[in-house]
Design a protein around this motif. Structure first.
Motif, PDB file in Angstrom:
ATOM      1  N   VAL A  35       2.326  12.943  -2.698  1.00 30.26           N
ATOM      2  CA  VAL A  35       3.397  11.936  -3.035  1.00 30.26           C
ATOM      3  C   VAL A  35       2.661  10.787  -3.953  1.00 30.26           C
ATOM      4  N   ASN A  36       2.608  11.004  -5.163  1.00 33.29           N
ATOM      5  CA  ASN A  36       1.915   9.781  -5.951  1.00 33.29           C
ATOM      6  C   ASN A  36       2.586   8.997  -6.998  1.00 33.29           C
ATOM      7  N   THR A  37       3.959   9.545  -7.161  1.00 34.12           N
ATOM      8  CA  THR A  37       4.825   8.810  -7.893  1.00 34.12           C
ATOM      9  C   THR A  37       6.113   8.559  -7.402  1.00 34.12           C
ATOM     10  N   PRO A  55       1.034  -1.312   0.049  1.00 35.10           N
ATOM     11  CA  PRO A  55       0.059  -0.088   0.041  1.00 35.10           C
ATOM     12  C   PRO A  55       0.875   1.215  -0.061  1.00 35.10           C
ATOM     13  N   LYS A  56       0.350   2.168  -0.851  1.00 39.14           N
ATOM     14  CA  LYS A  56       1.226   3.575  -0.830  1.00 39.14           C
ATOM     15  C   LYS A  56       1.668   4.291   0.422  1.00 39.14           C
ATOM     16  N   VAL A  57       0.827   4.064   1.281  1.00 46.04           N
ATOM     17  CA  VAL A  57       1.284   4.938   2.535  1.00 46.04           C
ATOM     18  C   VAL A  57       2.217   4.028   3.530  1.00 46.04           C
ATOM     19  N   GLY A  59      -3.283  10.672   3.558  1.00 42.47           N
ATOM     20  CA  GLY A  59      -2.052   9.855   4.208  1.00 42.47           C
ATOM     21  C   GLY A  59      -0.865  10.046   3.120  1.00 42.47           C
ATOM     22  N   ASP A  60      -1.104  10.627   2.022  1.00 40.10           N
ATOM     23  CA  ASP A  60       0.153  10.549   0.886  1.00 40.10           C
ATOM     24  C   ASP A  60       0.586  12.010   0.843  1.00 40.10           C
ATOM     25  N   SER A  61       0.446  12.984   1.953  1.00 43.79           N
ATOM     26  CA  SER A  61       0.634  14.288   1.927  1.00 43.79           C
ATOM     27  C   SER A  61       1.553  14.444   3.255  1.00 43.79           C
TER      28      SER A  61
END
Ligand code: UD1
Ligand code: CA
Length: 422
Positions: free
Chosen positions: A227-229, A22-24, A103-105
């Motif tokens: 953060v997406n990539t 998972p990305k986070v 969660g991705d910031s």
């Protein structure tokens, strides 16, 4: 901050990462992405931190099991609005403010969160959005302002050319009066190019209902970045790493080369300590004042170094406590050890701390001197003032008593001319 909860949206898979995980949980500057918003929410004083999990949720829950979070499950990832709907039950009856974070910031600061809450309180708004002005706003939701303030947030996929030119973007961080947000969630629809229930549409619904929606521009445009990539992950690591170093330098630490110093955000370092090039510190390490660390030193785990400790090149210290004034200047491994004050650990000393099953402890007392190339097979002890000679192998369970010198393999007390050393 009274009556404030945080809701962190972390259920997305992060398709653009091309990861099994998972990305986070992907790391930025040595810690999972999710650690950063959790830390900011706690520091801002949120009375409860709820985290919406979905994709890979067992892994996420496992990684944050000791953090006192409330996990909310979003079965299917049907958009940020849908993620908030998943938290409805957990927030039912709550009559306060909910800080919504992504969660991705990872750049969000606790004082900004506090500012969002106080702004919402002061203006009586239903929502305050944190925005950033970016040179390149591509990919973000755009803030469309009208005469009456914010009119709507338009996602990239839904934006026309004029809207795409807007440089004020939605950071994805908001403060909502929960009852107001809760009141419009049923109105969300997934008839949009994304086919998702968008939290940004809830803001449109609040405005349509006549509620006040405020936008606060972040003083630091970076704060709104997500953060997406993988490329953004690398950039974020670099920025966050520098942020840690800037904080430490402000606290009085000399960082000789910020480009090659990697220091965990949880580390605490006392003033006038010098961090030489190529130092890696991982974990909630505490280092006292006036220490000299590096070059080429790695410190891990919950290690504690007292004042004036000196660790030199190619020295690794993990899960250990080292007291004031002790030194390990070259090529040493110190693991699971308690080292007293004013100890000298010579070149090539190894604590053999793993017996194949478990980590074992080594104790080295005040003023002891461990000779070059000594292997300390844990559990073992060098008492205060004890010494080992070059190449000694102190075997499991043995103690070098105070004042004695032990040498050889296996190490025994050194006897010269029939006399023991006193
Ligand atoms: C979102 C915002 C956008 C903003 C940007 C800031 C929406 C519709 N868009 O876009 O306006 O500029 O953040 O970074 O809100 N998530 C869930 N469940 C889901 C979908 C997403 O929990 O069903 C979580 C994700 O794990 C992520 C966060 O919500 O942590 C944001 O989702 P993401 O898909 O990254 O949204 P963006 O397209 O970046
Ligand atoms: Ca995102």
């Amino acid at each position: 901050m009274g009556n404030v909860k945080a809701l962190i949206l972390a259920a997305g898979k992060g398709v653009r990462m091309n990861s099994e995980r998972p990305k986070v949980l992907l790391e930025v500057n040595g810690l999972p992405l999710l650690w950063y918003p959790v830390c900011a929410a706690k520091a801002a004083g949120a009375e409860e931190v709820l985290v919406v999990v979905g994709a890979g949720r067992e892994e996420v829950q496992e990684a944050f099991t000791d953090d006192g979070l409330t996990f909310v499950i979003q079965q299917e990832q049907r958009g940020t609005g849908h993620a908030v709907i998943s938290a409805r039950e957990a927030l039912s009856g709550f009559d306060g403010y909910v800080l919504v974070l992504c969660g991705d910031s990872p750049f969000i600061e606790s004082d900004t969160l506090e500012r969002l809450v106080s702004h919402t309180e002061r203006t009586g708004a239903a929502c305050t959005i944190l925005t950033s002005i970016l040179d390149d706003p591509a990919g973000y939701g755009r803030i469309v302002r009208g005469e009456m303030g914010v009119r709507e947030i338009v996602e990239e996929k839904c934006a026309d050319e004029a809207q795409k030119a807007i440089r004020e973007i939605n950071s994805g961080t908001y403060c909502f009066r929960w009852r107001d947000l809760d009141g419009v969630l049923d109105g969300l629809r997934d008839e949009n190019p994304q086919g998702e229930y968008l939290l940004t549409d809830a803001i449109g619904l609040l405005i349509a209902r006549g509620s006040r929606v405020e936008a606060v521009v972040s003083g630091d445009p970076q704060e709104g970045l997500g953060v997406n990539t993988r490329a953004q992950q690398a950039d974020a690591s670099k920025i966050l790493r520098r942020k840690v170093l800037d904080r430490l330098m402000a606290e009085g630490v000399t960082v000789v080369d910020p480009v090659s110093a990697f220091i965990d955000p949880r580390a605490e370092i006392g003033p006038d300590t010098v961090i030489n090039p190529f130092v890696v510190i991982e974990g909630p390490v505490k280092i006292g004042a006036r220490c000299r660390i590096g070059p080429f030193t790695r410190i891990r785990g919950a290690t504690r170094l007292g004042e004036g400790v000196h660790l030199g090149n190619f020295v690794e210290v993990t899960r250990s406590a080292v007291s004031e004034g002790s030194r390990a200047l070259h090529l040493a491994f110190v693991g699971d050890a308690t080292v007293g004050g004013d100890v000298n650990i010579a070149a090539g000393v190894i604590t053999a701390n793993f017996d194949g099953n478990a980590h074992r402890v080594t104790e080295i007392g005040d003023g002891a001197s461990v000779g070059a190339g000594t292997v300390l097979v844990a559990p073992c002890r060098v008492a205060a003032g004890g010494r080992t000679g070059a190449g000694a192998v102190l075997t499991r369970g043995k103690t070098v008593p105070s004042g004695e010198i032990w040498v050889g393999v296996p190490a025994k007390e050194l006897v010269r001319d029939g006399h023991t050393n006193g």
